[in-house]
Write a protein that holds these residues in place. Structure first.
Motif, PDB file in Angstrom:
ATOM      1  N   GLU A 288     -29.557  82.287  43.225  1.00 54.45           N
ATOM      2  CA  GLU A 288     -29.269  81.495  44.417  1.00 54.45           C
ATOM      3  C   GLU A 288     -29.941  80.134  44.234  1.00 54.45           C
ATOM      4  O   GLU A 288     -31.153  80.053  44.048  1.00 54.45           O
ATOM      5  N   ILE A 289     -29.149  79.087  44.229  1.00 54.67           N
ATOM      6  CA  ILE A 289     -29.670  77.725  44.174  1.00 54.67           C
ATOM      7  C   ILE A 289     -29.293  77.047  45.480  1.00 54.67           C
ATOM      8  O   ILE A 289     -28.108  76.958  45.824  1.00 54.67           O
TER       9      ILE A 289
ATOM     10  N   ASN B 197     -12.163  77.398  47.747  1.00 60.61           N
ATOM     11  CA  ASN B 197     -12.807  77.212  49.041  1.00 60.61           C
ATOM     12  C   ASN B 197     -14.247  77.704  48.968  1.00 60.61           C
ATOM     13  O   ASN B 197     -14.562  78.665  48.273  1.00 60.61           O
ATOM     14  N   MET B 198     -15.133  77.031  49.710  1.00 61.55           N
ATOM     15  CA  MET B 198     -16.529  77.467  49.721  1.00 61.55           C
ATOM     16  C   MET B 198     -17.118  77.195  51.091  1.00 61.55           C
ATOM     17  O   MET B 198     -17.523  76.085  51.405  1.00 61.55           O
TER      18      MET B 198
ATOM     19  N   ARG C 245     -25.017  74.581  48.143  1.00 58.33           N
ATOM     20  CA  ARG C 245     -25.250  75.915  47.581  1.00 58.33           C
ATOM     21  C   ARG C 245     -24.484  76.091  46.274  1.00 58.33           C
ATOM     22  O   ARG C 245     -23.392  75.557  46.105  1.00 58.33           O
ATOM     23  N   PHE C 246     -25.089  76.858  45.387  1.00 58.85           N
ATOM     24  CA  PHE C 246     -24.530  77.165  44.069  1.00 58.85           C
ATOM     25  C   PHE C 246     -23.661  78.410  44.154  1.00 58.85           C
ATOM     26  O   PHE C 246     -23.956  79.348  44.902  1.00 58.85           O
ATOM     27  N   LYS C 247     -22.590  78.438  43.345  1.00 59.07           N
ATOM     28  CA  LYS C 247     -21.754  79.627  43.249  1.00 59.07           C
ATOM     29  C   LYS C 247     -21.250  79.769  41.825  1.00 59.07           C
ATOM     30  O   LYS C 247     -20.801  78.798  41.215  1.00 59.07           O
ATOM     31  N   CYS C 248     -21.346  80.984  41.288  1.00 65.50           N
ATOM     32  CA  CYS C 248     -20.762  81.311  39.988  1.00 65.50           C
ATOM     33  C   CYS C 248     -19.518  82.160  40.227  1.00 65.50           C
ATOM     34  O   CYS C 248     -19.605  83.261  40.785  1.00 65.50           O
TER      35      CYS C 248
ATOM     36  N   ILE D  93     -21.565  73.624  42.587  1.00 60.41           N
ATOM     37  CA  ILE D  93     -22.514  73.409  43.675  1.00 60.41           C
ATOM     38  C   ILE D  93     -21.770  72.610  44.731  1.00 60.41           C
ATOM     39  O   ILE D  93     -21.265  71.519  44.454  1.00 60.41           O
ATOM     40  N   LYS D  94     -21.653  73.150  45.933  1.00 56.63           N
ATOM     41  CA  LYS D  94     -20.860  72.514  46.974  1.00 56.63           C
ATOM     42  C   LYS D  94     -21.680  72.307  48.243  1.00 56.63           C
ATOM     43  O   LYS D  94     -22.527  73.136  48.605  1.00 56.63           O
TER      44      LYS D  94
END
Length: 402
Positions: free
Chosen positions: A104-105, A381-382, A32-35, A361-362
């Protein structure tokens, strides 16, 4: 087209992918992607991002690229043969614009067939964003800032300080990344040739970008990333031994090559508990990617000494949000006490005066179960599964953040 070659990615994607092919070919994962940068409207650019990803999925490896990979001593022939048939498949990735301006990726599919998405997709998001928000980039300012960095690196007593480019994923653009590297090669020199204004051996140790390494004759650099150790939470025999399992699996794959261990998937204390005398001797060193780097370095040197290993024979790699002044400070504290390497990313390839995006992206699942990292920097953390995070802390005896 932003990405024109599947080689335009970090070397550690290939080293991990080879291990996946040989040891975990059936693993299924989710990324999943995070900004992390607040108040950034990426949703407005979702269509452009989708179009670039579609173009990315049309690429295949060229014969010259496969020949280059085959020339690397740690890349095996059957893996190159596999890459000769490989293409990224658009069915494994979705990009959704959210009403709040976020995107959301999500990437879901076989690990072997999705592992190469991360770096080019992040580079795409960056370049699409900046070409839309900064249509007339201030390259003059960027060049001035790069000149300052080079002058700092060529200061008195720093001729043995070597840096590497780790900036593919957060670069301003592909063209700017290329210019930065060419200037660094010319001004700092490489391990093979001094810079134009330097008599000492070059200060550019190499690059994490495999395509740039091939084109510019640089050393490609990289071993493993967090996703490799995260995935072993689901693939290993039991959770508590997953870090040990990951390092042992890596050693079986590379037989002493690529011997840099990543230290912060469960935090430094948990890493040191598992990184015993056997691993201290087996691995060439460790990489820092979160927490205070000065404290981390001192703990690593103490740990080697307690395990009767001479720290001067081991390499410490620093790669967490480095600037040139921070790099010089670390070099001055640890020089002569161990071997040193420094990977500078965003501050090299996206420093034109605009705020860079903090995007990642993690991996969040492997084989249907949550996976996570418990970084020494809590903001890194993700994982959305708080029960799993609590369980992970309990298993690895990690205190909850206050």
């Amino acid at each position: 087209m932003i990405i024109t070659s599947l080689l335009d990615t970090d070397l550690y994607k290939f080293t991990m992918m080879q291990a996946v092919l040989h040891q975990f070919p059936g693993a299924q994962v989710e990324y999943r992607f995070k900004c992390r940068t607040p108040s950034v409207d990426l949703a407005a650019h979702a269509r452009d991002i989708r179009e670039e990803i579609s173009q990315l999925c049309s690429l295949h490896f060229q014969d010259s690229e496969l020949l280059y990979l085959r020339s690397l001593r740690f890349i095996k022939s059957d893996f190159v043969d596999f890459l000769g048939l490989f293409k990224l498949n658009e069915k494994y990735i979705t990009v959704t614009a959210k009403p709040n301006g976020e995107i959301e990726i999500v990437i879901i599919g076989p690990w072997l067939h999705t592992i190469l998405f991360e770096i080019p997709v992040l580079a795409i998001v960056n370049e699409v964003y900046f070409r839309n928000t900064q249509p007339a980039p201030d390259f003059l300012e960027g060049r001035k800032r790069l000149d300052v960095k080079i002058s700092q690196l060529r200061g008195d007593g720093l001729s043995d300080l070597k840096i590497a480019d780790y900036g593919t994923r957060r670069r301003f653009s592909r063209a700017w990344h290329d210019e930065v590297l060419r200037v660094l090669v010319a001004r700092l020199g490489t391990a093979h040739s001094p810079g134009k204004n330097a008599g000492a051996p070059g200060q550019l140790a190499g690059t994490s970008n495999t395509l740039a390494a091939m084109r510019l004759g640089l050393t490609p650099l990289g071993t493993m990333a967090h996703e490799y150790l995260q995935a072993t939470q689901a693939l290993g025999p039991r959770l508590r031994d997953s870090q040990i399992f990951a390092f042992e699996s890596w050693a079986r794959e590379y037989r002493g090559d690529l011997g840099i261990a990543l230290s912060d998937v469960y935090g430094m204390s948990a890493f040191l508990r598992d990184f015993d005398l056997y691993f201290c001797k087996l691995f060439d060193g460790a990489r820092h990617d979160s927490g205070d780097p000065f404290e981390w370095g001192e703990r690593m040197l103490t740990h080697y000494t307690h395990n009767r290993v001479d720290p001067r024979t081991k390499t410490l790699i620093f790669s967490d949000g480095l600037t040139v002044p921070r790099t010089i400070g670390l070099y001055q504290q640890f020089k002569g006490r161990c071997q040193l390497a420094f990977g500078i990313g965003t501050n090299l390839t996206n420093d034109l005066g605009y705020e860079p995006l903090q995007i990642v992206i993690k991996m969040v699942q492997c084989n249907g179960q949550p996976v996570a990292k418990l970084s020494d920097t809590p903001s890194k953390n993700m994982c959305d599964d708080e029960k799993y995070l609590a369980y992970l802390r309990q298993v690895f005896d990690i205190a909850s953040p206050t």
